[in-house]
Design an enzyme around this catalytic site. Structure first.
Site, mmCIF file in Angstrom:
data_model
loop_
_atom_site.group_PDB
_atom_site.id
_atom_site.type_symbol
_atom_site.label_atom_id
_atom_site.label_comp_id
_atom_site.label_asym_id
_atom_site.label_seq_id
_atom_site.Cartn_x
_atom_site.Cartn_y
_atom_site.Cartn_z
ATOM 1 N N ASP A 65 -47.833 29.073 12.767
ATOM 2 C CA ASP A 65 -47.675 28.365 11.501
ATOM 3 C C ASP A 65 -47.385 26.886 11.725
ATOM 4 O O ASP A 65 -46.896 26.461 12.769
ATOM 5 C CB ASP A 65 -46.589 29.003 10.638
ATOM 6 C CG ASP A 65 -45.214 29.003 11.293
ATOM 7 O OD1 ASP A 65 -45.141 29.299 12.502
ATOM 8 O OD2 ASP A 65 -44.219 28.715 10.598
ATOM 9 N N GLU A 127 -42.482 30.675 12.195
ATOM 10 C CA GLU A 127 -41.422 30.036 12.981
ATOM 11 C C GLU A 127 -40.749 28.934 12.186
ATOM 12 O O GLU A 127 -39.531 28.745 12.266
ATOM 13 C CB GLU A 127 -42.010 29.483 14.288
ATOM 14 C CG GLU A 127 -40.976 28.934 15.274
ATOM 15 C CD GLU A 127 -40.669 27.455 15.094
ATOM 16 O OE1 GLU A 127 -39.730 26.952 15.739
ATOM 17 O OE2 GLU A 127 -41.373 26.772 14.293
ATOM 18 N N HIS A 349 -44.357 17.425 12.672
ATOM 19 C CA HIS A 349 -43.966 17.372 11.265
ATOM 20 C C HIS A 349 -44.249 16.016 10.618
ATOM 21 O O HIS A 349 -43.768 15.741 9.518
ATOM 22 C CB HIS A 349 -42.477 17.713 11.080
ATOM 23 C CG HIS A 349 -42.100 19.093 11.511
ATOM 24 N ND1 HIS A 349 -40.891 19.675 11.193
ATOM 25 C CD2 HIS A 349 -42.750 20.020 12.262
ATOM 26 C CE1 HIS A 349 -40.825 20.884 11.713
ATOM 27 N NE2 HIS A 349 -41.941 21.107 12.373
#
Length: 377
Positions: A65, A127, A349
């Site tokens: 993910d 996760e 991210h």
């Protein structure tokens, strides 16, 4: 890697397309593959083995993910891999589809070799939202007679060895009060006010956690932390808030710090806040949802995975990091574990996430040497 990035496996969406792709690639090489779906049927873990059916061997682990990507913030489509200036861009490029792609790239070499010990591929779901897939996977592995001996978790560390990180416990606490006119606040139960008192107690605990820190803690900061990520309450200035929500987390340095925080907050809610709320409205409530409680990776004097990866990479030592991984879950069932993978956590991210070709090359070199080591064992 382009194929993997093209699968938009944001945690809120299914990962089945990517898992089927990985399973097909590994099965075509003769790997023994197993897919384990979650209760919804929309997510799956993949566990595959190349080599002899015997205890031991090493796990190459990565999560499927990724975090969301807002296309407007990117220079290119986040779900289409783009190469620029020696870098491969795309959501998940370093966190952590680069490592998964590297593992797939060396899998044909493993399949062609006469491995004395097995290589296992463990690819998980969710996760990013609590290591939910890895928790289910290690429960399955713990039940087995033939259990792997060690694990390499390929999170982005610039190919440095990491043998320790804090745990991560995430919670959502919801407050139910009673609405009313803001001119008479004493006639209702203001969920926002009780949420504020709850947050204040959380912040008080920060000092207690600092006092509990070990003097020789290798972490920065050396104590367990608490963070309040989101507070939501109310509908208008002049309405008593009937509902409130606090999203918060603690990152324990020591395993016992997690229960210390959660039990302290449970007692405060049940013994201090709730009686005051229910004195006005018996229907008032406080409920805490455990989003995820993930074990940290505890630095150990003896760590066979760390020793092996140091030999494969030439590293002279290991370090600890602030971010969490699935490594502690493997450690919790008796396996040795180390974190080592391509790319920098500084890129994870963020818009225009990337991994460099040099980093992927270093990862491939490590995995190729691992294959030679297992064939010669």
């Amino acid at each position: 890697m382009a194929d993997l990035i093209a699968c938009p496996t944001v945690s809120s969406e299914s990962n089945l397309e990517m898992m089927a792709y990985l399973a097909d690639r590994l099965t075509s090489l003769g790997a023994r593959t197993e897919l384990f779906t979650d209760p919804s049927g929309h997510k799956a873990n993949l566990f595959a083995t190349i080599g002899p059916d015997r205890p031991g061997g090493i796990v190459l682990s990565g999560h499927s993910d990724v975090v969301p990507a807002v296309a407007e913030d990117w220079a290119s489509d986040p779900f289409e891999m783009v190469e620029r200036d020696g870098r491969l861009y795309g959501r998940g490029a370093c966190d952590m589809k680069g490592f998964i792609a590297a593992a797939l790239a060396v899998a044909p070499d493993y399949a062609a070799a006469e491995l004395a010990r097995p290589v296992h591929f463990a690819f998980t779901y969710d996760e990013e939202v609590g290591c939910l897939g890895a928790q289910a996977l290690v429960r399955e592995l713990a039940r087995r007679e033939h259990r792997p001996a060690m694990a390499i978790i390929g999170e982005p560390t610039l190919m440095h060895l990491v043998d320790g990180h804090k745990g991560c416990c995430e919670y959502t606490t919801r407050f139910t009060g009673t609405a009313g006119h803001g001119s008479a606040p004493e006639r209702g139960v203001n969920a926002a006010e009780y949420a504020a008192r709850y947050v204040a107690r959380l912040l008080e605990l920060r000092g207690a956690l600092q006092a509990r820190a070990n003097a020789d803690s290798p972490f920065d900061p050396p104590w367990s932390t608490i963070n309040v990520g989101r507070i939501e309450a109310g509908v208008a200035h002049n309405v008593i808030a009937a509902h409130a929500q606090v999203d918060w987390e603690t990152r324990p340095v020591r395993p016992e710090d997690g229960p210390f925080v959660s039990e302290t907050m449970r007692a405060y809610a049940e013994e201090v806040l709730l009686p005051a709320m229910r004195a006005v409205s018996p229907e008032a409530a406080i409920e805490t949802e455990t989003v995820g409680e993930v074990a940290g990776l505890i630095p150990m004097p003896e760590n066979e995975a760390r020793k092996l990866v140091a030999e494969l990479t030439g590293a002279n030592g290991a370090e600890v990091v602030a971010f969490g991984t699935e490594a502690g879950l493997f450690q919790s069932i008796g396996m040795s574990a180390v974190v080592c993978g391509p790319g920098s956590i500084e890129q994870a991210h963020r818009p225009d996430e990337y991994v460099s070709l040099d980093q992927l090359g270093a990862c491939l070199g490590m995995l190729e040497r691992l294959g030679s080591r297992l064939a010669a064992a």
